[in-house]
Scaffold this active site. Structure first.
Site, PDB file in Angstrom:
ATOM      1  N   CYS A   1       7.614 -28.873  19.991  1.00 17.03           N
ATOM      2  CA  CYS A   1       8.785 -28.019  19.855  1.00 17.03           C
ATOM      3  C   CYS A   1       9.993 -28.947  19.898  1.00 17.03           C
ATOM      4  O   CYS A   1      10.336 -29.465  20.962  1.00 17.03           O
ATOM      5  CB  CYS A   1       8.865 -26.983  20.978  1.00 17.03           C
ATOM      6  SG  CYS A   1      10.403 -26.030  20.947  1.00 17.03           S
TER       7      CYS A   1
ATOM      8  N   CYS B   1      13.343 -27.118  21.788  1.00 20.04           N
ATOM      9  CA  CYS B   1      13.341 -26.913  23.245  1.00 20.04           C
ATOM     10  C   CYS B   1      11.984 -27.401  23.727  1.00 20.04           C
ATOM     11  O   CYS B   1      11.707 -28.585  23.565  1.00 20.04           O
ATOM     12  CB  CYS B   1      13.684 -25.483  23.642  1.00 20.04           C
ATOM     13  SG  CYS B   1      12.978 -24.157  22.659  1.00 20.04           S
ATOM     14  N   SER B   2      11.155 -26.568  24.269  1.00 16.13           N
ATOM     15  CA  SER B   2       9.827 -27.036  24.670  1.00 16.13           C
ATOM     16  C   SER B   2       8.844 -25.875  24.637  1.00 16.13           C
ATOM     17  O   SER B   2       8.016 -25.724  25.531  1.00 16.13           O
ATOM     18  CB  SER B   2       9.855 -27.639  26.078  1.00 16.13           C
ATOM     19  OG  SER B   2      10.785 -28.681  26.163  1.00 16.13           O
ATOM     20  N   CYS B   3       8.928 -25.048  23.595  1.00 16.72           N
ATOM     21  CA  CYS B   3       8.047 -23.886  23.484  1.00 16.72           C
ATOM     22  C   CYS B   3       6.593 -24.336  23.588  1.00 16.72           C
ATOM     23  O   CYS B   3       6.199 -25.337  22.998  1.00 16.72           O
ATOM     24  CB  CYS B   3       8.280 -23.182  22.151  1.00 16.72           C
ATOM     25  SG  CYS B   3       9.967 -22.546  21.998  1.00 16.72           S
TER      26      CYS B   3
END
Lengths: 225, 199, 225, 199
Positions: D100, D103-105
């Site tokens: 991701c 962000c950090s999905c």
């Protein structure tokens, strides 16, 4: 390279903060960094493109948090180490020495006499301008489009200006090409153009009205539009 | 600063000295060279050449023409040897502003040492995308009917703005005008004000 | 916005560093941030797009230097302050209190009884999927090109994927549009597509061979190619 | 860290408590909610559902088909209610990896809490542009004849990789296979190794 140095258009830095009655020089060490920069570049130890690429490879957070002259210090040190002029270990050892002897001058760490100044043979002619070896491909008024590239090495084609249509405003002359010169791949001199871009072409519909940006771009960055 | 060194001065100063001592030891640097640079920059003359060039351009139309089209020759008349300058002129229809998004390229020989704000991320990032908003923060409002030209110094060419002469400039001499010409006006983030209006 | 969060393709971060036998949870406060996140989002105080946009507006150097859960803390605080749910001054005062009382639980700063839990009326349906209101403009196999935009607000169209040609791989459904939902401008639900891009189209000649990147993109990001 | 707070723990902890106390005071949070989340994450089950789904797909071709094409229904068979997962399968011709960039999905319900490296700039920036170089750092060499598909989770859809079954998998049961299926293999940064080869 697509590094943190390529700041054009990036958001998140807040207002432009100015100091009232700013001193242009803040500390003595900044002048020493300038002297180191002039010595290493003036003597041909590194060229300006190697110097800039040295800075671009700083850790991104460190780059954002440190001053201009600290960028120079970091970049020059990196390139001198890569070129084998100094070793990272020696630099670290000396830094520890001066942390422990904060009031000592630079000569305090040197044993014995200073050597005779090294005289360098310049590689190639000085400056950045060169003779033309071929006629320029573009002339003022020509429509051009910049290349879409993401080179892993040094370039002076900013990300915000890639794949964009503009018009050649003028020809600046023939200049050393940074993308090769930063990597020991030769000077590859080529025409440099001032290219005008409409703000809407660069930034889309959210652009400010009635604005153009002029960017100096080497011939190899450009294609006919 | 930051995680790299809690005390920036101590960290940086020790590294500068370390590098300087290694270069001295190798003969790449001499104490004399360091002294010369330190002395030169400690007595930085600021935008001396730039201000004189602008003031003379306002009072002398022929010089103005040379400054814009034969810049190196015009600067030589002022005693400055500088081959990489391009001068861009403000008009009632056009306002110019200079930035370097990729590093902090700046015309040192004409403007002296660059101000800190010119080198910081906020100015470098924003000036190309929202110049009117940036200029407003400097107190300079440019109407939409006036074109803004942003000059991003991406190569070895350096830019200086020739600002509009202030009201009443025609009554003043070159020497009287020089102190009115600020560094900021030649970067393009300020206008030049007549003495009564100078802030 | 073109913020520091948009990291795709950026260089200068070195190798991917892993901890051996990493604990997924490092400290108790991380769980408390999660609880705060679930409470504020679950109760409809802020939606996920407002939450993400809150994080994106962090100071860039702070963003790079701080952890994931600290991003959350910073972003949630920003949005709660903007919405008037808490005040910046109260938050700062409480933080000073807990700096001075590092061993006190969160309830230590509260005078009197805790109130009854607030029951929120959800604005609109839960989740992110919505009913289609119009037929999708694209179908699998269609060639598309992404828009060139630099919106000042929230978007999920990464910079590296703007102005690039790709092929629709599949339709994911109809989803709430982040670009409006992050700014209180409504849900504007629209089809979401998985779009495949050749690495050379995204990165130019320096791309790795035989690679495609699949990105989920809302219909409004796409034009027919 | 950094200039923002020399002592990260102290700075952050005090701010978390401050925010928590304000939300408790307003009734937006209850001590009970905090306790529940703390307990849930302190006992994070890791990639439990993901590993079972992969192991079952290897031993059961019909389930494999459902996992790939009717994912929500397949997960429901494992007792998991999760509607946003897409499973992408590795084949001899294709290797998949998930990132991701914005962000950090991450697919928490199937893989548990994300590892720190997944959330850091190095992985997020590099995986889209030089996945082969990144995977090599993880010890995974993907030949040029094998396509790499990078899945950048830019929306609410979440991705999980169905890795290739290890050599000898056909001799093992679902329960025997589950412990071989690592979190990293379902992100796409590792292969699954047979017991004798497991590192």
């Amino acid at each position: 390279m697509d590094g943190i140095h390529d700041l054009g258009g990036m958001q998140g830095f807040g207002p432009v903060l100015r100091e009232a009655n700013e001193l242009t020089f803040h500390a003595d060490w900044e002048a020493h960094v300038l002297a180191i920069s002039e010595a290493t570049r003036g003597k041909g130890v590194m060229n300006i493109d190697e110097f800039r690429h040295g800075i671009e490879r700083m850790d991104a957070a460190h780059y954002l948090e440190s001053s201009y002259y600290e960028h120079w210090l970091d970049g020059i040190s990196r390139v001198l180490i890569e070129k084998g002029v100094i070793s990272a270990k020696d630099l670290e050892k000396r830094a520890v020495f001066f942390e422990e002897h904060p009031d000592s001058p630079a000569t305090a760490a040197i044993h014995g006499q200073l050597p005779e100044p090294v005289v360098f043979e310049r590689r190639g002619p000085p400056g950045f301008r060169r003779e033309a070896s071929a006629p320029p491909k573009f002339k003022p008024g020509d429509a051009v489009v910049t290349r879409v590239t993401h080179p892993r090495g040094h370039t002076r084609l900013a990300q915000y200006a890639r794949g964009r249509r503009g018009v050649v405003a003028s020809m600046r002359g023939v200049y050393v090409f940074p993308d090769t010169n930063a990597h020991g791949l030769g000077e590859d001199p080529q025409p440099l153009y001032s290219v005008a871009f409409e703000a809407k072409e660069l930034w889309g519909e959210d652009a400010e009205p009635n604005q153009r940006t002029f960017i100096d771009l080497w011939e190899q960055y450009l294609l006919p539009a | 600063m930051g995680k790299y060194h809690p005390n920036v001065e101590e960290y940086v100063v020790s590294r500068v000295r370390a590098l300087e001592s290694l270069l001295l030891e190798k003969g790449l640097l001499t104490p004399d060279m360091v002294d010369r640079v330190v002395a030169r920059y400690a007595t930085d003359t600021g935008p001396m050449y730039g201000a004189r060039a602008v003031a003379r351009a306002w009072v002398n139309p022929a010089f103005r023409q040379r400054l814009l089209t034969e810049t190196t020759a015009a600067l030589a008349e002022l005693g400055l040897n500088y081959t990489e300058l391009v001068v861009v002129e403000n008009t009632p229809a056009v306002h110019n502003v200079v930035v370097c998004t990729l590093c902090s390229c700046y015309p040192w020989p004409v403007l002296g040492l660059p101000p800190t704000w010119y080198k910081l991320p906020a100015y470098r990032s924003r000036t190309v995308v929202e110049p009117r908003a940036v200029l407003r923060e400097f107190g300079l409002v440019i109407g939409e009917e006036r074109e803004i030209r942003v000059w991003d110094s991406s190569a070895e060419v350096r830019y200086m703005v020739l600002p509009l002469a202030p009201l009443g400039a025609e009554e003043l001499s070159e020497e009287q005008l020089i102190p009115l010409v600020t560094r900021d006006s030649m970067i393009g983030v300020a206008d030049v004000h007549a003495p009564a209006m100078a802030r």
